[in-house]
Design a protein around this motif. Structure first.
Motif, PDB file in Angstrom:
ATOM      1  N   SER A   1     -16.019   7.080  -0.715  1.00 57.04           N
ATOM      2  CA  SER A   1     -16.242   6.443   0.589  1.00 57.04           C
ATOM      3  C   SER A   1     -16.576   7.477   1.654  1.00 57.04           C
TER       4      SER A   1
ATOM      5  N   PRO B   1     -11.908   6.975  -5.256  1.00 57.30           N
ATOM      6  CA  PRO B   1     -12.653   6.000  -4.437  1.00 57.30           C
ATOM      7  C   PRO B   1     -12.693   6.377  -2.959  1.00 57.30           C
ATOM      8  N   LEU B   2     -11.589   6.961  -2.478  1.00 57.07           N
ATOM      9  CA  LEU B   2     -11.570   7.392  -1.081  1.00 57.07           C
ATOM     10  C   LEU B   2     -12.586   8.507  -0.843  1.00 57.07           C
TER      11      LEU B   2
ATOM     12  N   GLU C   1      -2.844   9.618  -5.703  1.00 57.41           N
ATOM     13  CA  GLU C   1      -3.707  10.053  -6.793  1.00 57.41           C
ATOM     14  C   GLU C   1      -4.493   8.909  -7.424  1.00 57.41           C
ATOM     15  N   THR C   2      -4.020   7.672  -7.269  1.00 59.65           N
ATOM     16  CA  THR C   2      -4.712   6.549  -7.900  1.00 59.65           C
ATOM     17  C   THR C   2      -5.953   6.112  -7.131  1.00 59.65           C
ATOM     18  N   TYR C   3      -6.028   6.436  -5.852  1.00 63.57           N
ATOM     19  CA  TYR C   3      -7.194   5.995  -5.079  1.00 63.57           C
ATOM     20  C   TYR C   3      -7.914   7.141  -4.366  1.00 63.57           C
TER      21      TYR C   3
ATOM     22  N   VAL D   1       1.576   2.588  -3.615  1.00 58.62           N
ATOM     23  CA  VAL D   1       0.482   3.065  -4.455  1.00 58.62           C
ATOM     24  C   VAL D   1       0.355   4.576  -4.302  1.00 58.62           C
TER      25      VAL D   1
ATOM     26  N   THR E   1       0.820  -1.213   0.000  1.00 60.41           N
ATOM     27  CA  THR E   1       0.000   0.000   0.000  1.00 60.41           C
ATOM     28  C   THR E   1       0.851   1.260   0.000  1.00 60.41           C
TER      29      THR E   1
ATOM     30  N   TRP F   1      -5.736  16.394  -0.768  1.00 61.73           N
ATOM     31  CA  TRP F   1      -6.888  15.846  -0.050  1.00 61.73           C
ATOM     32  C   TRP F   1      -7.710  16.924   0.651  1.00 61.73           C
TER      33      TRP F   1
END
Length: 263
Positions: free
Chosen positions: A116, A112-113, A107-109, A104, A101, A199
């Motif tokens: 959520s 989805p975050l 920016e790639t997740y 990774v 993790t 973020w």
């Protein structure tokens, strides 16, 4: 000599930032550039507080970085202790999964975050702002590889023979040995959270939750950048990181020079 030259090169941007923050507008873009302003002024700092509620931005950043640092230290030391001193099925796989993790990019997740956070109704809330920074996979790796694994099993076994519980062992035996490494990890996690920009920009639209990094963006316009105030704001932004480093620097030195065992 080489180390001194390297230190000067690294300090030059900070000296220039301090100099620019104390210059009047006509000297900011003067040519040739001067490190020492001819007319020292604090007007740029006054402009910072007049333009935006930087006091609120400052305390938002302090709260976010402090909560994140405490959470990262606690979870990293606990997980590092478990992975370093306990044997259970799947330990190696879980540890490799945690390391994966860390590779990774955020920016790639981040989408989805964000989705959520929307489902959890954490958008425009402090819990949503700090949620991605409560656990750090690198911190778990750091504590497990460089600290926990270096503590002899005999010390822990002796505590168990004396009747200490696992929680007592962790609090009274393991934690006292982690002052140095914990100080290093605290500085790293505090700096990472303090410098977060993407973020907070995504998860907050209410200025009451903006951090210092978002506040500094208020001085960047469509075709120009107000260099005086933005350097003044940057000076205010780096002060907490410097204070944290000055407070914890002795712990880092102790972690390097000592073996971690007390007789």
């Amino acid at each position: 000599i080489f180390l001194l030259l390297g230190a000067i090169i690294m300090l030059m941007p900070f000296v220039w930032m301090l100099s620019t923050s104390l210059k009047p507008p006509d000297e900011v873009l003067s040519w040739p550039p001067q490190f020492i302003p001819k007319h020292v002024t604090i007007e740029n700092f006054v402009t910072v507080f007049k333009t935006a509620p930087f006091v609120r931005f400052f305390f938002n950043s302090v709260a976010m970085a402090s909560v994140s640092t405490v959470s990262i230290l606690l979870t990293s030391m606990l997980a590092g202790y478990v992975f370093g001193k306990f044997t259970f099925p799947g330990r190696g796989f879980l540890f490799l999964l945690i390391l994966a993790t860390a590779m990774v990019p955020f920016e790639t997740y981040m989408i989805p975050l964000y989705l959520s956070m929307v489902k959890l109704k954490f958008v425009n809330k402090f819990i949503g702002l700090v949620a991605p920074y409560l656990i750090m996979s690198y911190g778990i790796f750091f504590m497990r590889q460089n600290v926990i694994s270096s503590i002899p099993d005999e010390v822990i076994d002796a505590s168990r023979i004396d009747g200490a519980s696992e929680l007592t062992i962790f609090i009274k035996v393991i934690l006292p040995m982690l002052h140095g490494p914990a100080g290093a990890l605290a500085i790293f996690s505090f700096m990472q959270t303090w410098a977060a920009f993407i973020w907070p920009l995504i998860i907050t639209s209410d200025r009451k939750l903006w951090t210092m990094e978002l506040g500094l963006g208020m001085f960047q316009y469509r075709f120009t950048v107000d260099l005086g105030p933005i350097n003044a704001g940057s000076m205010l932004s780096i002060l907490p990181v410097l204070i944290v480093f000055l407070i914890l620097r002795r712990n880092i030195v102790q972690g390097i020079t000592l073996t971690g065992l007390k007789g």
